[in-house]
Design an enzyme around this catalytic site. Structure first.
Site, mmCIF file in Angstrom:
data_model
loop_
_atom_site.group_PDB
_atom_site.id
_atom_site.type_symbol
_atom_site.label_atom_id
_atom_site.label_comp_id
_atom_site.label_asym_id
_atom_site.label_seq_id
_atom_site.Cartn_x
_atom_site.Cartn_y
_atom_site.Cartn_z
ATOM 1 N N LYS A 111 4.965 -3.955 -8.838
ATOM 2 C CA LYS A 111 3.896 -3.714 -9.361
ATOM 3 C C LYS A 111 3.014 -4.812 -10.171
ATOM 4 O O LYS A 111 1.927 -4.813 -10.558
ATOM 5 C CB LYS A 111 3.925 -2.686 -10.640
ATOM 6 C CG LYS A 111 4.390 -1.148 -10.042
ATOM 7 C CD LYS A 111 4.163 -0.026 -11.105
ATOM 8 C CE LYS A 111 4.202 1.151 -10.838
ATOM 9 N NZ LYS A 111 4.319 2.171 -11.911
ATOM 10 N N LYS A 192 0.173 9.258 3.956
ATOM 11 C CA LYS A 192 0.717 10.186 3.015
ATOM 12 C C LYS A 192 -0.451 10.531 2.201
ATOM 13 O O LYS A 192 -1.306 10.060 1.976
ATOM 14 C CB LYS A 192 1.797 9.565 2.184
ATOM 15 C CG LYS A 192 2.285 10.713 1.217
ATOM 16 C CD LYS A 192 3.414 9.996 0.472
ATOM 17 C CE LYS A 192 3.109 10.382 -1.375
ATOM 18 N NZ LYS A 192 4.054 9.477 -1.984
ATOM 19 N N LYS A 195 -2.232 10.965 -4.453
ATOM 20 C CA LYS A 195 -3.075 11.138 -5.621
ATOM 21 C C LYS A 195 -4.000 9.846 -5.723
ATOM 22 O O LYS A 195 -5.006 9.980 -6.248
ATOM 23 C CB LYS A 195 -2.626 11.841 -6.732
ATOM 24 C CG LYS A 195 -1.421 11.111 -7.148
ATOM 25 C CD LYS A 195 -1.081 11.891 -8.427
ATOM 26 C CE LYS A 195 0.864 11.547 -8.751
ATOM 27 N NZ LYS A 195 1.072 10.396 -8.879
HETATM 28 P P1 ATP Z 1 0.673 7.989 -5.874
HETATM 29 O O1 ATP Z 1 -0.315 8.348 -5.212
HETATM 30 O O2 ATP Z 1 0.636 7.325 -7.302
HETATM 31 O O3 ATP Z 1 2.044 7.301 -5.123
HETATM 32 P P2 ATP Z 1 2.056 10.508 -5.280
HETATM 33 O O4 ATP Z 1 0.785 11.197 -5.040
HETATM 34 O O5 ATP Z 1 2.735 9.624 -4.208
HETATM 35 O O6 ATP Z 1 1.593 9.198 -6.383
HETATM 36 P P3 ATP Z 1 4.220 11.079 -7.128
HETATM 37 O O7 ATP Z 1 3.946 11.435 -8.394
HETATM 38 O O8 ATP Z 1 4.716 9.381 -6.941
HETATM 39 O O9 ATP Z 1 2.950 11.426 -5.966
HETATM 40 O O10 ATP Z 1 5.493 12.131 -6.474
HETATM 41 C C1 ATP Z 1 5.798 13.093 -7.104
HETATM 42 C C2 ATP Z 1 6.849 13.646 -6.106
HETATM 43 O O11 ATP Z 1 5.876 14.224 -5.156
HETATM 44 C C3 ATP Z 1 7.562 12.859 -5.255
HETATM 45 O O12 ATP Z 1 8.956 13.248 -5.189
HETATM 46 C C4 ATP Z 1 6.986 12.480 -4.039
HETATM 47 O O13 ATP Z 1 7.905 12.201 -3.083
HETATM 48 C C5 ATP Z 1 6.307 13.884 -3.765
HETATM 49 N N1 ATP Z 1 5.112 13.916 -3.045
HETATM 50 C C6 ATP Z 1 3.906 13.109 -3.270
HETATM 51 N N2 ATP Z 1 2.910 13.220 -2.398
HETATM 52 C C7 ATP Z 1 3.589 13.929 -1.406
HETATM 53 C C8 ATP Z 1 3.107 14.231 -0.018
HETATM 54 N N3 ATP Z 1 2.111 13.782 0.349
HETATM 55 N N4 ATP Z 1 4.297 14.793 0.886
HETATM 56 C C9 ATP Z 1 5.196 15.048 0.475
HETATM 57 N N5 ATP Z 1 5.805 14.776 -0.730
HETATM 58 C C10 ATP Z 1 5.083 13.958 -1.727
#
Ligand code: ATP
Ligand code: LTN
Length: 326
Positions: A111, A192, A195
């Site tokens: 980061k 993936k 968000k």
């Molecule tokens: P960022 O975009 O900031 O990386 P993120 O969308 O990946 O965030 P997190 O808050 O880091 O979301 O993840 C929360 C949980 O949801 C974690 O356990 C992560 O593995 C799961 N998760 C998030 N997006 C996905 C996805 N597209 N498919 C499966 N699991 C997900």
């Protein structure tokens, strides 16, 4: 029952990926553990935040978790910054942590790489996280693999402290969810659904309205073969739609494949859109009921009081052992 504790970052709008990959796991865990879920808002400000947006998101995310199926009777919900003991214990743990071991944290390295004006808070982030965990004698800490090193730091600090001052902290175990379904970006199904991604068209937010959900799914990128079956490498778009459908129908991918085998892509998308709309509408209705309700404040107040009481007792014991105060 073992105590489970986890922090869900208020770092962005929740998506279909967060629901299927993250929240659904917590829904299963709520029947297996005594569950504690908090919003680590103090961790959030280790990077730049808009105060108004942050405040909105804290409340919004808790409401969404509840709307999505986390039962406030089975989980204690609270907000980190509403309990001053997190920061107090964090200081004592900072004085227990060596600069060398803090410097090995890979999340900080990633980061802070090529960034100017990185905050000291971002560096000490894992120590505050150790405090979140150790303050409540958590047994298990579900987190993504990226956070495992931080839970290990918490274990090392607990051990070091216990050795020096006598048995005080419980050893927390990280609980890394089995790699489940990964939901992909609808516009780039090799990535993936995240968000923080920039192309909004590829992401379904839990609060998107029906028209938008349908539009996004109908324009999902697929392939030109025209046959519906699961093949993640060659047909990532179609495979993603099958994954989403099978999750909401609670059936296997095989069963979804069988069901859709004579469908064309347009009809497949339409049925996937129907089931996503049906499920997200239920979540949104519940969300709208609670977002501005006193019930939500009551849940968060109860969590705050319960956790403050626990933390106070724990912290007073720690303070005494360390020799602080009179
Ligand atoms: P960022 O975009 O900031 O990386 P993120 O969308 O990946 O965030 P997190 O808050 O880091 O979301 O993840 C929360 C949980 O949801 C974690 O356990 C992560 O593995 C799961 N998760 C998030 N997006 C996905 C996805 N597209 N498919 C499966 N699991 C997900
Ligand atoms: N760092 C975690 C959020 C978090 C957490 C915690 C998780 C803060 N404190 C304590 C478990 C236990 C993250 O980014 N997901």
């Amino acid at each position: 029952m073992k105590k489970l504790l986890t922090g869900l970052q208020p770092s962005g709008e929740l998506t279909l990926g967060s629901l299927i990959g993250g929240i659904s796991g917590s829904i299963k865990n709520q029947d297996l553990f005594d569950s504690y879920i908090f919003v680590p808002d103090m961790h959030a400000i280790t990077v730049e935040q808009d105060p108004k947006l942050l405040k909105e998101r804290i409340r919004k995310n808790v409401a969404l978790y509840i709307a999505a199926g986390l039962d406030p009777k089975k989980n204690t919900f609270y907000i980190q910054s509403e309990n001053l003991y997190h920061a107090n214990l964090s200081w004592i743990l900072e004085c227990t942590t060596y600069i060398g071991e803090a410097s090995r944290m890979t999340q900080f390295k990633e980061k802070s790489r090529n960034k100017e004006n990185v905050s000291v808070g971002l560096f000490t982030y894992p120590i505050l996280m150790a405090s979140d965990i150790l303050l409540y004698d958590a047994d298990v800490v579900p987190t993504g693999i990226d956070q495992k090193q931080h839970v290990e730091l918490a274990r090392n600090l607990a051990e070091r402290f216990n050795k020096k001052y006598g048995d005080t902290f419980k050893m927390p175990e990280p609980l890394i969810p089995k790699i489940g379904a990964k939901i992909k970006d609808l516009q780039d199904p090799t990535k993936k659904m995240s968000k923080s991604s920039t192309n909004q068209k590829g992401i379904i937010y839990l609060l998107d309205d029906e028209t938008i959900i349908r539009k996004k799914i109908m324009s999902a990128v697929t392939d030109s073969e025209g046959k519906v079956y699961y093949d993640e490498t060659n047909k990532p778009g179609i495979s993603n739609l099958l994954t989403i459908y099978s999750y909401f129908k609670n059936i296997s991918i095989k069963e979804a494949e069988e069901y859709f085998k004579d469908y064309n892509y347009g009809n497949l998308k339409k049925e996937v859109a129907d089931i996503v709309v049906e499920n997200l509408t239920k979540i949104q209705n519940k969300y709208n009921e609670i977002i501005n309700s006193q019930e939500l404040d009551k849940i968060l107040d109860e969590g705050k009081n319960k956790m403050n009481e626990y933390a106070k007792r724990k912290y007073e014991d720690i303070r005494k052992k360390v020799g602080l105060g009179r």
